[in-house]
Design a protein around this motif. Structure first.
Motif, PDB file in Angstrom:
ATOM      1  N   PHE A 183       0.838  -1.208   0.000  1.00 28.82           N
ATOM      2  CA  PHE A 183       0.000   0.000   0.000  1.00 28.82           C
ATOM      3  C   PHE A 183       0.870   1.254   0.000  1.00 28.82           C
ATOM      4  O   PHE A 183       0.534   2.250  -0.651  1.00 28.82           O
ATOM      5  N   LEU A 239      -4.033   7.047  -5.228  1.00 27.33           N
ATOM      6  CA  LEU A 239      -4.993   7.506  -4.232  1.00 27.33           C
ATOM      7  C   LEU A 239      -5.318   8.978  -4.428  1.00 27.33           C
ATOM      8  O   LEU A 239      -4.470   9.751  -4.891  1.00 27.33           O
ATOM      9  N   TRP A 284      -8.399  -0.431  -5.877  1.00 32.87           N
ATOM     10  CA  TRP A 284      -7.573  -0.711  -4.700  1.00 32.87           C
ATOM     11  C   TRP A 284      -7.897  -2.072  -4.098  1.00 32.87           C
ATOM     12  O   TRP A 284      -7.691  -2.299  -2.907  1.00 32.87           O
ATOM     13  N   VAL A 302      -8.513   1.376   2.698  1.00 39.62           N
ATOM     14  CA  VAL A 302      -8.982   2.630   2.115  1.00 39.62           C
ATOM     15  C   VAL A 302     -10.166   3.175   2.908  1.00 39.62           C
ATOM     16  O   VAL A 302     -10.230   4.373   3.225  1.00 39.62           O
TER      17      VAL A 302
END
Length: 335
Positions: free
Chosen positions: A117, A126, A302, A309
C-alpha cells in the motif's frame, strides 16, 4: 517484530485507570520497526464510547475477554521507542493472562502488512486527501483478535438498527451479564458473557435491552455453535470463511465482513449492505452518494486494500452531508 519473554509484575502504573497493577500480573514488551498507534488501530474494537469491555485512549488500552484458560484483563501501553519504530508494553491478569499475552502480536496488527500500500506507485493512485491521511497516520494497523464470539454478538446487535440502539444493547447486556475483569482493571470493565451465559439471558432482558427477537434469536443460534465458530479463528481469510460464518441463519455478508475485519484484520473486507457506508464512500471520493454497486466500483482499483482505504476515509475527517431527521430508535420493551 520482537516479543519479550513474559515476566512477573508486582507494581507499576495502570495509565487508563490510575490503578497500580497488583501482584500476579505478567507482561511482554512488543517491539516493531514500524510506527504504531494504539488508539487508531484498536478503536474499531470498541462498540461505542461506553463499551464496558474496552477502554481506549491516547497511548493506552484496556481489554477484558475470556480465553480457553479463563478470563483475562489486558493493559496495553505505548512506550518510548527509536523512530520510526514502536514499543507496546502488554500486561495481563487473570487465569487467561498467559493466553492473552500470546495473542498480543496479532491483536496489535503485527502481521498487517502495508508495504505494498505504501509503495509510491500505489500511493499515486490515491486521491491526494487520502494519501495525506495515510502520511499523517503511519501507525494505523488492522487488529486480529481471533475471538469469534466476542465479535459476532455485537455485530448481530448492530444489524438493521441505529448505532445508538446497538451500543445501548451491548452495554446493557455486558454490564449485567458479563464478569468483572480480573486484576486492577478500570472500574466497570467487564468480560463479555460466555456462550453459556448468553443462552441464560431471559427473554425479558433482551426486551429491556431493546433487542428484537430476530437479533436475539441469531445470537442464541451463534452461541449454540460457539465451539465451531471459535475454530474459525484458525481459518484463513477467503470465501470459505465467509461462507462458514454465513451458515448461521441470521448472519449474512455484511455481518461476516464486520466480524472478519476484527477477528482476522481483513484488509480487503467491505461491509456491503451497510446503511451509511456506500453513501459515505461515494460522497468522500466523488462528491456524490452512491449505492453498494457504485461503492464497489469506486473501490475496485484498490482491491486487496479496500478496508484499508475505508479506514483511511474515516480517519480523514470527511463527514457526509446529513439530510432529514435522524432515525428514531425503536423500543421493543413493551412487546
Amino acid at each position: 517484530m520482537s516479543l519479550s519473554v513474559p515476566v512477573s509484575l508486582a507494581s507499576g502504573t495502570g495509565a487508563a485507570s490510575g490503578a497500580a497493577p497488583g501482584a500476579g500480573a505478567v507482561s511482554v514488551l512488543w517491539e516493531s520497526d514500524r510506527p504504531y498507534r494504539l488508539d487508531l488501530s484498536l478503536g474499531v474494537l470498541a462498540h461505542g464510547r461506553k463499551d464496558p469491555s474496552v477502554r481506549i485512549g491516547p497511548g493506552v488500552a484496556w481489554l477484558a475477554f475470556s480465553t480457553p484458560e479463563g478470563n483475562a484483563s489486558l493493559a496495553l501501553t505505548e512506550q518510548p521507542a527509536p523512530a520510526p519504530g514502536a514499543r507496546v508494553l502488554a500486561r495481563a491478569w487473570g487465569p487467561g493472562a498467559e493466553f492473552a499475552l500470546a495473542g498480543v502480536p496479532a491483536l496489535l496488527g503485527d502481521s498487517d502488512d502495508w508495504s505494498a500500500f505504501d509503495q509510491p506507485a500505489f500511493t499515486a493512485t490515491l486521491p491526494a486527501s487520502l494519501a495525506e491521511t495515510r502520511r499523517r497516520n503511519p501507525g494505523l494497523r488492522l487488529p486480529s483478535t481471533g475471538r469469534m464470539l466476542d465479535s459476532i454478538v455485537p455485530v448481530i446487535l448492530e444489524q438493521k438498527v441505529t448505532a445508538m440502539e446497538a451500543y445501548y444493547a451491548w452495554r446493557y447486556l455486558v454490564t449485567k451479564y458479563g464478569a468483572d475483569a480480573p486484576g486492577p482493571a478500570p472500574a466497570g470493565l467487564k468480560v463479555p458473557p460466555s456462550a453459556e451465559a448468553w443462552r441464560r439471558v431471559p427473554s425479558w432482558e433482551w426486551h429491556r435491552a431493546r433487542v428484537d427477537f430476530h437479533r436475539s434469536g441469531t445470537v442464541l443460534r451463534a452461541c449454540g455453535a460457539a465451539s465451531a465458530l471459535e475454530r474459525l479463528s484458525e481459518v484463513p481469510l477467503g470465501t470459505d470463511l465467509t461462507a462458514r460464518l454465513c451458515s448461521i441463519p441470521g448472519i449474512g455478508p455484511w455481518s461476516a465482513a464486520e466480524i472478519t475485519q476484527r477477528t482476522h484484520g481483513a484488509p480487503d473486507s467491505v461491509s456491503v449492505g451497510d446503511y451509511h457506508l456506500a453513501a459515505f464512500v461515494g460522497e468522500a471520493l466523488t462528491g456524490r452518494r452512491t449505492d453498494d454497486a457504485g461503492m464497489l466500483a469506486l473501490l475496485e482499483p484498490w482491491r486487496g486494500h479496500r478496508q484499508r482505504v475505508v479506514r483511511l476515509l474515516v480517519l480523514s475527517g470527511f463527514r457526509k452531508q446529513a439530510f432529514g431527521p435522524r432515525l428514531a430508535p425503536e423500543d421493543h420493551r413493551g412487546r
